[in-house]
Design an enzyme around this catalytic site. Structure first.
Site, mmCIF file in Angstrom:
data_model
loop_
_atom_site.group_PDB
_atom_site.id
_atom_site.type_symbol
_atom_site.label_atom_id
_atom_site.label_comp_id
_atom_site.label_asym_id
_atom_site.label_seq_id
_atom_site.Cartn_x
_atom_site.Cartn_y
_atom_site.Cartn_z
ATOM 1 C CD GLU A 4 -3.126 -0.998 2.129
ATOM 2 O OE1 GLU A 4 -2.904 -0.343 3.161
ATOM 3 O OE2 GLU A 4 -4.198 -1.580 1.908
ATOM 4 C CD GLU A 56 -4.015 -6.037 2.722
ATOM 5 O OE1 GLU A 56 -4.778 -5.447 3.522
ATOM 6 O OE2 GLU A 56 -2.817 -5.738 2.579
HETATM 7 C C1 GLA Z 1 -4.101 -2.706 4.990
HETATM 8 C C2 GLA Z 1 -2.686 -3.230 5.066
HETATM 9 C C3 GLA Z 1 -2.553 -4.449 5.891
HETATM 10 C C4 GLA Z 1 -3.380 -4.336 7.135
HETATM 11 C C5 GLA Z 1 -4.801 -4.095 6.758
HETATM 12 C C6 GLA Z 1 -5.732 -4.019 7.940
HETATM 13 O O1 GLA Z 1 -4.817 -3.174 3.945
HETATM 14 O O2 GLA Z 1 -2.159 -3.484 3.794
HETATM 15 O O3 GLA Z 1 -1.188 -4.604 6.203
HETATM 16 O O4 GLA Z 1 -2.892 -3.294 7.909
HETATM 17 O O5 GLA Z 1 -4.865 -2.859 6.120
HETATM 18 O O6 GLA Z 1 -7.055 -3.823 7.512
#
Ligand code: GLA
Ligand code: GLA
Length: 982
Positions: A465, A622
């Site tokens: 991210e 995710e």
């Molecule tokens: C983001 C991050 C993860 C985690 C999630 C929690 O998507 O990439 O590492 O912190 O949030 O929701």
């Protein structure tokens, strides 16, 4: 002596057909034999050579000579050129241009000869004027293509994906494709680009060679019928689309059909796949056309489609099955490694086939500078491989070791307030820092060296991210360099574009420019736009730095980086070009908000990410199997929501369902974030059972893996326009919500089961029938032209208030809104824009119904547009509120006011009624149900708490439970069907 040995050798070298050699030799002999004829031609030749006469004038004079001496002008002109070749060859040698290039370049004459013989049964050429630049040493052939030294000559500016801003007069190479050469395979194309670069790259002082091509081969609509494997499609993919024009008659048909092109369509030959595809297309009443495209080449690769440039064919499909997995952090359990075996057992039980490993593992891998500990990673990767679980291996740059920050403080980020952060959290690094870049590259190289042949490792997950920005001195300097490049090292140009005369802001040295900030410059919108463009480019170059060793050592492994829901800190539409596959992290807030709206908003996001790479499948990298931990209040979504969320992703083009996280940690900030395996540690939990059941359903969906869904409708939601609509000051400063407005105009199409693309304003419009572009306030370069072309060629375009106000530097267009020619396209002039305070709505009509005028509205004059509604309140009562204009073959709607109720729905319903577009959904869609087609499946999803019914006239297999359904079929509350026609 005309018929000399050089000319004979020339014809022989290229293996001219016997008949041609005979006719040309006879022609040469006549010039030798008939003194006045020979002299007339020679005089022209001499006058041309010593510069008295330009080439085109010489050709005109040849017309008279051909008539006088009774020689076909096509033959005579060919002979004229032929006689100049020896002289040109000398010029090559004087200019130190290799002789081989001369021979390669003049191969063109052979294609022109063959063309003329094929189509006109005459030895000669029907395009002699084309040779002016050949003879002037301005066009050369390198490999398959010819390159003509020229200038960018379009009336509008163009920004390339790698950040070059092109204005009329800028140096470009025009690329030409001689007919009848080798097929345009990746190898053939790249070979030619490289050779051209070696020879002509020096014409571009910054090392970036700009290639422009105008050709029927680039006409985007041809994508609709060209055979999927066609090399023409690959050729098209090299280019960034600039503009296109549909042609009433396809005057390049002779390039495909040779002399048969004189025949009526129905009689033309269908002896190869290209010919028959073209004929089917034309016979169905479609048109052909041509287009202009541009690419930038750095000597090795095209600067934007990195993968292809490296010679690797990246498919649409990387895995055979839907990927089911998620973030796996075995390194958090190094002191309790027994749990790893339990993880393997549980993963198999949960039907998990993939794990993303190593996202934040830097310290576990490199506990001290230069000391590497790979043993644990070797062990877990082997275990995963032994259990049949694929691995997406992460690079660890998202969080850095404490030792690194301590030793090299420059790697830490400086916030907008000018203060350098201390060590902590994650994503806390400077993107420019050479030290950080070097350290990241080093560890990435180590990972690639070690695991390049590991059987489990299938793909790279780059960092995590990417987000944020740094304001340190290194970044300030990099920003100034970026600006120098963008504004061509011309400070006056920057002052002009930023309108710096305002408030005495003119800068007299680049050093006076700083990143935008509250305590400094926060009011220059063009500065803020440029800063975001720069932040995007620094992320991209950071990313390129990360992947350099991976490309080198693992050229066959795709790379991705996980994007975030409509994250506006950088331009994903630009970043997308650099990854092989898009992935994004999907965290809809079910329960707390209105689920029906959340479903639409999530669908919109999927379509945004799917459209980033032209519909290529993406990964949902995710999602939470249950709950998040970072919301103010973390409500658990109801049972069933996990599967519904996942199926929605697949329906919209995802090839994966991945979770954050596999197992909850004992400690750390995310110990209460949902996971497949909870702290209890076993499989007997609701969440685990739901994951496992879903895994079994996903295993039945192989047929959709890798499939793209064509969309005929697009909504423009442009990243730069997100910024622009936030930055300007004026009108309604409280209610802008550009993204919300895009979703509002997306919803009516989504609701009807259409596949909808969500695109940037500089995407290719040609493949759509209908485009809705709410609040298209800023027009990036060329957009006005694209809209005009799109509508003129038959498209339907729907715009709303505040369209076409400013250019890419946020300078207002002069001469009335919407910009320039768009007033003709829409048939209106927008004289004023009113803003309405909360609770003081106005009223307007559309098609006889009355609506609230909310937030903002444009006060229009019709200039030929049909008026579909008028204001009924305020001083502008009676003036148009919704208009419809016919322009060329298309239609342009302007919806001048905002309404958060049913206006968008009602307008879209009317638009679809006058321009029907099939959605291929074989049943009526009940309210609240989302339907989406992908591959051979129809996904029917119910995001409400009430059961609904659909009517199936023919039997369908419901894939999840293997039952055949027909007649009235219930769609359970929070449930779904995945139907395949029986
Ligand atoms: C983001 C991050 C993860 C985690 C999630 C929690 O998507 O990439 O590492 O912190 O949030 O929701
Ligand atoms: C004040 C300032 C002007 C201008 C206007 C805008 O009057 O003096 O420079 O900013 O506000 O309303």
């Amino acid at each position: 002596m005309h018929n000399n040995t050089f000319i004979q050798k020339f014809m022989q070298y290229y293996n001219y057909p016997k008949d041609a050699v005979r006719v040309l030799t006879e022609a040469e002999q006549r010039l030798d034999a008939e003194a006045s004829f020979g002299a007339a031609v020679d005089t022209l030749s001499e006058r041309y050579k010593n510069g008295e006469l330009d080439f085109h004038a010489a050709l005109e004079l040849l017309d008279g000579i051909s008539e006088k001496y009774g020689m076909d002008e096509r033959t005579l002109k060919f002979v004229f050129i032929l006689n100049l070749t020896e002289w040109v060859r000398e010029k090559y040698s004087q200019g130190d241009i290799p002789d081989a290039v001369f021979w390669e370049t003049f191969d063109d004459l052979r294609s022109k000869l063959l063309e003329c013989m094929e189509c006109e049964y005459t030895v000669g050429t029907f395009v002699p004027g084309w040779y002016a630049d050949f003879l002037a040493l301005k066009i050369f052939k390198y490999g398959r293509f010819e390159y003509q030294i020229g200038e960018y000559d379009l009336d509008f500016d163009f920004d390339t994906a790698c950040g070059i801003h092109l204005t009329k007069g800028d140096r470009v190479l025009n690329l030409h494709i001689p007919s009848g050469g080798a097929p345009l395979t990746d190898e053939v194309r790249m070979d030619s680009y490289r050779k051209a670069y070696d020879a002509l790259g020096h014409l571009f002082p910054d090392g970036r060679m700009i290639v422009k091509c105008g050709s029927w081969l680039l006409y985007p609509n041809h994508r609709k019928f060209l055979p999927k494997r066609s090399n023409i499609l690959r050729f098209m993919d090299d280019f960034e689309f600039v503009c296109a024009e549909e042609k009433d008659s396809f005057y390049y048909d002779w390039r495909i059909f040779g002399h048969y092109s004189d025949l009526p369509l129905a009689e033309m030959p269908r002896d190869n796949s290209l010919r028959s595809a073209y004929l089917d297309w034309l016979l169905a009443g479609n048109k052909c056309g041509d287009a202009i495209g541009i690419f930038v080449f750095d000597g090795e690769k095209i600067l934007r489609t990195l993968i292809k440039n490296e010679g690797v064919e990246m498919a649409d499909k990387y895995f055979e099955h839907i990927v089911h997995g998620g973030d796996y952090n075995p390194d958090q359990w190094l002191s309790a490694k027994d749990i790893w075996n339990e993880d393997m057992r549980l993963m198999r039980l949960a039907h998990i086939n993939n794990a993303t490993v190593g996202i934040f593992s830097w310290t576990a891998i490199e506990p001290e500078e230069g000391v590497y500990r790979f043993e644990w990673l070797d062990e877990i990767l082997d275990k995963l491989a032994a259990n049949g679980i694929d691995v997406i291996l992460a690079t660890p740059s998202g969080a850095r070791p404490a030792w690194l920050a301590e030793k090299y403080p420059e790697v830490l980020r400086v916030e907008e307030n000018g203060i350098r952060n201390e060590y902590g959290v994650r994503h806390n690094h400077c993107l420019t820092s050479p030290v950080y870049r070097e350290k990241v590259r080093n560890i990435n190289r180590k990972l690639a060296e070690r695991y390049k042949d590991h059987p489990a490792v299938k793909m790279w997950h780059i960092s995590n991210e990417y987000s944020g920005e740094c304001h340190c001195e290194l970044c300030q300097a990099a920003f100034r360099d970026w600006l120098k490049n963008y504004y061509k090292n011309d400070l006056d140009l920057l002052n002009e574009r930023w309108w710096n005369g305002f408030w005495s802001h003119t800068v007299t040295d680049w050093s006076q420019i700083h990143s935008p900030k509250e305590r400094g410059e926060s009011h220059v919108s063009a500065l803020k736009l440029c800063w975001k463009r720069f932040v995007t480019d620094s992320h991209i170059s950071f990313f390129e730095n990360e992947i350099a060793p991976l490309r080198e050592l693992t050229p066959d492994k795709p790379v991705t980086t996980n994007f975030m829901r409509m994250y506006s800190g950088m331009d994903y539409q630009r970043f997308a070009q650099h990854v092989d596959l898009i992935s994004w992290d999907n965290y809809p807030y079910w329960e707390a908000e209105d689920n029906a709206y959340t479903a639409i908003e999530t669908a919109f996001n999927h379509d945004v990410f799917r459209s980033l790479k032209d519909g290529k499948p993406f990964f949902m990298m995710e999602s939470t199997p249950s709950v998040a931990n970072w919301r103010p209040v973390n409500k658990i979504p109801a049972p069933g929501q996990l599967a519904l969320t996942s199926v929605q992703a697949i329906a919209h083009g995802a090839d994966s369902v991945q979770y954050f996280q596999w197992r909850k940690g004992r400690g750390g900030h995310e110990k209460f974030h949902g996971a497949v395996v909870d702290h209890c540690g076993h499989e007997n939990t609701r969440v685990f059972q739901e994951v496992s059941a879903l895994g079994q359903t996903l295993e039945k969906l192989d047929s959709v893996v890798g499939t793209r869904s064509e969309a005929r409708i697009a909504v423009i939601c442009d990243w730069e326009n997100i910024w622009a609509t936030r930055y300007f000051c004026g009108y309604n400063n409280l209610k802008r919500d550009y993204i919300g407005e895009c979703i509002r105009w997306y919803a009516p199409f989504h609701k009807r089961g259409y596949n909808v693309d969500v695109i940037a304003m500089d995407a290719d419009y040609a493949k759509y029938d209908l485009i809705a572009a709410p609040f298209l306030y800023m027009l990036k370069n060329g957009t006005e032209q694209r809209i005009t072309d799109f509508v003129r060629n038959g498209g339907t375009f729907v715009a709303t208030c505040l369209t076409g106000i400013t250019d890419s530097d946020d300078r207002c267009f002069l001469g009335g809104f919407p910009a320039n020619g768009l007033k003709d396209v829409f048939g209106i002039w927008n004289e004023e824009t009113d803003s309405l305070p909360e609770g003081k709505n106005g009223k307007a009509t559309f098609n006889g119904s009355v609506y609230d005028v909310e937030q903002m509205c444009d006060i229009l004059h019709s200039r030929g547009a049909e008026v579909l509604g008028t204001y009924t309140s305020d001083f502008y009562a009676g003036m148009p509120s919704v208009t419809k204009n016919t322009f060329g073959k298309g239609t342009a709607y302007y919806v001048a006011f905002r309404n958060t109720g049913t206006l968008a729905e009602d307008v879209c319903a009317a638009v679809l009624q006058s321009t029907p577009i099939p959605n291929h959904i074989p049943f009526a869609i009940p309210e609240g149900i989302s339907v989406r087609r992908r591959g051979d499946c129809i996904f029917v999803m119910n995001f409400t708490d009430t059961e609904a019914n659909i009517r199936l006239d023919t039997p369908y297999l419901n894939i999840p439970d293997d039952t055949v359904r027909t007649g009235l079929v219930p769609v359970p509350a929070r449930g779904f069907l995945i139907l395949r026609a029986e």
